[in-house]
Design a protein around this motif. Structure first.
Motif, PDB file in Angstrom:
ATOM      1  N   THR A   9       0.832  -1.195   0.000  1.00 51.69           N
ATOM      2  CA  THR A   9       0.000   0.000   0.000  1.00 51.69           C
ATOM      3  C   THR A   9       0.862   1.238   0.000  1.00 51.69           C
ATOM      4  O   THR A   9       2.005   1.221   0.444  1.00 51.69           O
ATOM      5  N   GLU A  10       0.295   2.339  -0.479  1.00 50.63           N
ATOM      6  CA  GLU A  10       1.029   3.588  -0.505  1.00 50.63           C
ATOM      7  C   GLU A  10       1.047   4.229   0.880  1.00 50.63           C
ATOM      8  O   GLU A  10       0.139   4.032   1.686  1.00 50.63           O
ATOM      9  N   VAL A  11       2.095   4.997   1.122  1.00 47.52           N
ATOM     10  CA  VAL A  11       2.227   5.734   2.377  1.00 47.52           C
ATOM     11  C   VAL A  11       1.624   7.117   2.176  1.00 47.52           C
ATOM     12  O   VAL A  11       1.921   7.782   1.178  1.00 47.52           O
ATOM     13  N   PRO A  12       0.776   7.586   3.097  1.00 45.52           N
ATOM     14  CA  PRO A  12       0.178   8.915   2.947  1.00 45.52           C
ATOM     15  C   PRO A  12       1.244   9.992   2.776  1.00 45.52           C
ATOM     16  O   PRO A  12       2.333   9.909   3.362  1.00 45.52           O
ATOM     17  N   ALA A  13       0.928  11.004   1.976  1.00 44.09           N
ATOM     18  CA  ALA A  13       1.892  12.063   1.659  1.00 44.09           C
ATOM     19  C   ALA A  13       2.411  12.762   2.904  1.00 44.09           C
ATOM     20  O   ALA A  13       3.582  13.160   2.959  1.00 44.09           O
ATOM     21  N   GLU A  14       1.545  12.911   3.935  1.00 48.54           N
ATOM     22  CA  GLU A  14       1.969  13.634   5.129  1.00 48.54           C
ATOM     23  C   GLU A  14       3.048  12.895   5.916  1.00 48.54           C
ATOM     24  O   GLU A  14       3.720  13.479   6.777  1.00 48.54           O
ATOM     25  N   LEU A  15       3.223  11.599   5.621  1.00 53.61           N
ATOM     26  CA  LEU A  15       4.275  10.832   6.285  1.00 53.61           C
ATOM     27  C   LEU A  15       5.551  10.771   5.453  1.00 53.61           C
ATOM     28  O   LEU A  15       6.604  10.397   5.962  1.00 53.61           O
ATOM     29  N   ARG A  16       5.450  11.132   4.183  1.00 57.03           N
ATOM     30  CA  ARG A  16       6.605  11.059   3.278  1.00 57.03           C
ATOM     31  C   ARG A  16       7.358  12.382   3.292  1.00 57.03           C
ATOM     32  O   ARG A  16       7.506  13.061   2.288  1.00 57.03           O
ATOM     33  N   THR A  17       7.859  12.740   4.452  1.00 59.30           N
ATOM     34  CA  THR A  17       8.564  14.011   4.616  1.00 59.30           C
ATOM     35  C   THR A  17       9.626  13.885   5.686  1.00 59.30           C
ATOM     36  O   THR A  17       9.471  13.115   6.644  1.00 59.30           O
ATOM     37  N   LEU A  18      10.697  14.640   5.532  1.00 58.75           N
ATOM     38  CA  LEU A  18      11.762  14.634   6.533  1.00 58.75           C
ATOM     39  C   LEU A  18      11.344  15.326   7.826  1.00 58.75           C
ATOM     40  O   LEU A  18      12.041  15.213   8.832  1.00 58.75           O
ATOM     41  N   ALA A  19      10.210  16.016   7.803  1.00 53.15           N
ATOM     42  CA  ALA A  19       9.759  16.726   9.012  1.00 53.15           C
ATOM     43  C   ALA A  19       9.557  15.775  10.184  1.00 53.15           C
ATOM     44  O   ALA A  19       9.602  16.193  11.346  1.00 53.15           O
ATOM     45  N   ASN A  20       9.336  14.488   9.892  1.00 50.84           N
ATOM     46  CA  ASN A  20       9.117  13.502  10.951  1.00 50.84           C
ATOM     47  C   ASN A  20      10.420  12.914  11.493  1.00 50.84           C
ATOM     48  O   ASN A  20      10.402  12.120  12.419  1.00 50.84           O
ATOM     49  N   GLY A  58      11.981   0.676   3.918  1.00 53.33           N
ATOM     50  CA  GLY A  58      10.764   0.246   4.587  1.00 53.33           C
ATOM     51  C   GLY A  58      10.039   1.411   5.231  1.00 53.33           C
ATOM     52  O   GLY A  58      10.650   2.433   5.560  1.00 53.33           O
ATOM     53  N   PRO A  59       8.719   1.288   5.452  1.00 48.94           N
ATOM     54  CA  PRO A  59       7.928   2.380   6.036  1.00 48.94           C
ATOM     55  C   PRO A  59       8.443   2.835   7.396  1.00 48.94           C
ATOM     56  O   PRO A  59       8.375   4.023   7.720  1.00 48.94           O
ATOM     57  N   ARG A  60       8.959   1.920   8.191  1.00 52.98           N
ATOM     58  CA  ARG A  60       9.434   2.272   9.532  1.00 52.98           C
ATOM     59  C   ARG A  60      10.699   3.122   9.505  1.00 52.98           C
ATOM     60  O   ARG A  60      11.097   3.673  10.532  1.00 52.98           O
ATOM     61  N   GLU A  61      11.327   3.210   8.343  1.00 48.81           N
ATOM     62  CA  GLU A  61      12.580   3.974   8.242  1.00 48.81           C
ATOM     63  C   GLU A  61      12.352   5.446   7.905  1.00 48.81           C
ATOM     64  O   GLU A  61      13.302   6.224   7.867  1.00 48.81           O
ATOM     65  N   LEU A  62      11.104   5.838   7.681  1.00 51.30           N
ATOM     66  CA  LEU A  62      10.826   7.218   7.293  1.00 51.30           C
ATOM     67  C   LEU A  62      11.161   8.218   8.393  1.00 51.30           C
ATOM     68  O   LEU A  62      11.404   9.391   8.101  1.00 51.30           O
TER      69      LEU A  62
END
Length: 227
Positions: A9-20, A58-62
């Motif tokens: 599944t795709e990751v929501p755009a709000e999570l695909r940022t270095l701000a986190n 992986g998603p957990r590495e964002l």
């Protein structure tokens, strides 16, 4: 090399940022990377935005791209000597794209067998203003006629004995290797001692530090044995 498989599944755009990422915006990053910071930052942002979607991380590495991927890759730079650098199994561009961003005066060859990852490497280099990276599709043992390395680097590709078997033919007569490894590096060197001996290489383990508070990276250097 890549560290994850293509997600379902795709990751929501709000999570695909270095701000986190807790290190994002840390002034020490700008100081550490110096003039290369804009290129490195552009790659980190691109990796955050596209890495999971394209099966590179992986998603957990964002939330830890700076520490887990960018700084971990950057730690190998002091061990890269001189001449042409070849990153074998470049995958997501770790460490190859980071190295090329930090060493714009050096030619960095990114060797990667998977087409979708070579496409990513081309795009990443272009979008991040990195013009000293050359992407070559193939496995190390397939490109020995066209690629010669003064320094070989690799991250999360294979055990040391396998890397030496595959990559030693790519090395120039004075060539060396600088490999990003884990805590089992001393055991890997011991297991590879006969392969290293045949290749005329000697292994050494280093703790490579970047920022205070960030765990050191284990770098294994393989250099020509003295005769």
């Amino acid at each position: 090399m890549s560290t994850g498989e293509r997600p379902d599944t795709e990751v929501p755009a709000e999570l695909r940022t270095l701000a986190n990422d807790p290190l994002h915006g840390d002034d020490r990053l700008r100081e550490y990377f110096g003039d290369s910071y804009p290129r490195v930052l552009a790659f980190a942002e691109l990796l955050a935005d596209q890495g999971v979607l394209r099966g590179l991380i992986g998603p957990r590495e964002l939330t830890r791209i700076w520490e887990r991927h960018i700084l971990n890759s950057a730690a190998v730079v002091p061990f890269l000597g001189e001449g042409t650098i070849v990153d074998v199994g470049s995958g997501a561009g770790l460490p190859g794209i980071v190295v090329a961003a930090m060493l714009p005066e050096r030619q960095v060859v990114l060797v990667e067998p998977m087409e979708r990852r070579t496409t990513w490497l081309f795009e990443a280099a272009e979008r991040c203003g990195i013009d000293n990276a050359i992407v070559v599709r193939g496995r190390a043992e397939e490109v020995r006629e066209s690629v010669e390395a003064d320094v070989i680097t690799a991250r999360a590709v294979a055990s040391i004995d396998k890397i030496v078997k595959w990559c030693a033919p790519l090395l120039s007569p004075t060539g060396t290797m600088a490999l990003l490894k884990g805590r089992s590096a001393p055991l890997e060197i011991e297991s590879a001692k006969y392969v290293l001996r045949r290749a005329g290489l000697v292994g050494e383990v280093h703790d490579a530090h970047t920022l205070d508070g960030v765990d050191p990276t284990t770098v294994v250097t393989l250099t020509r044995a003295a005769h």
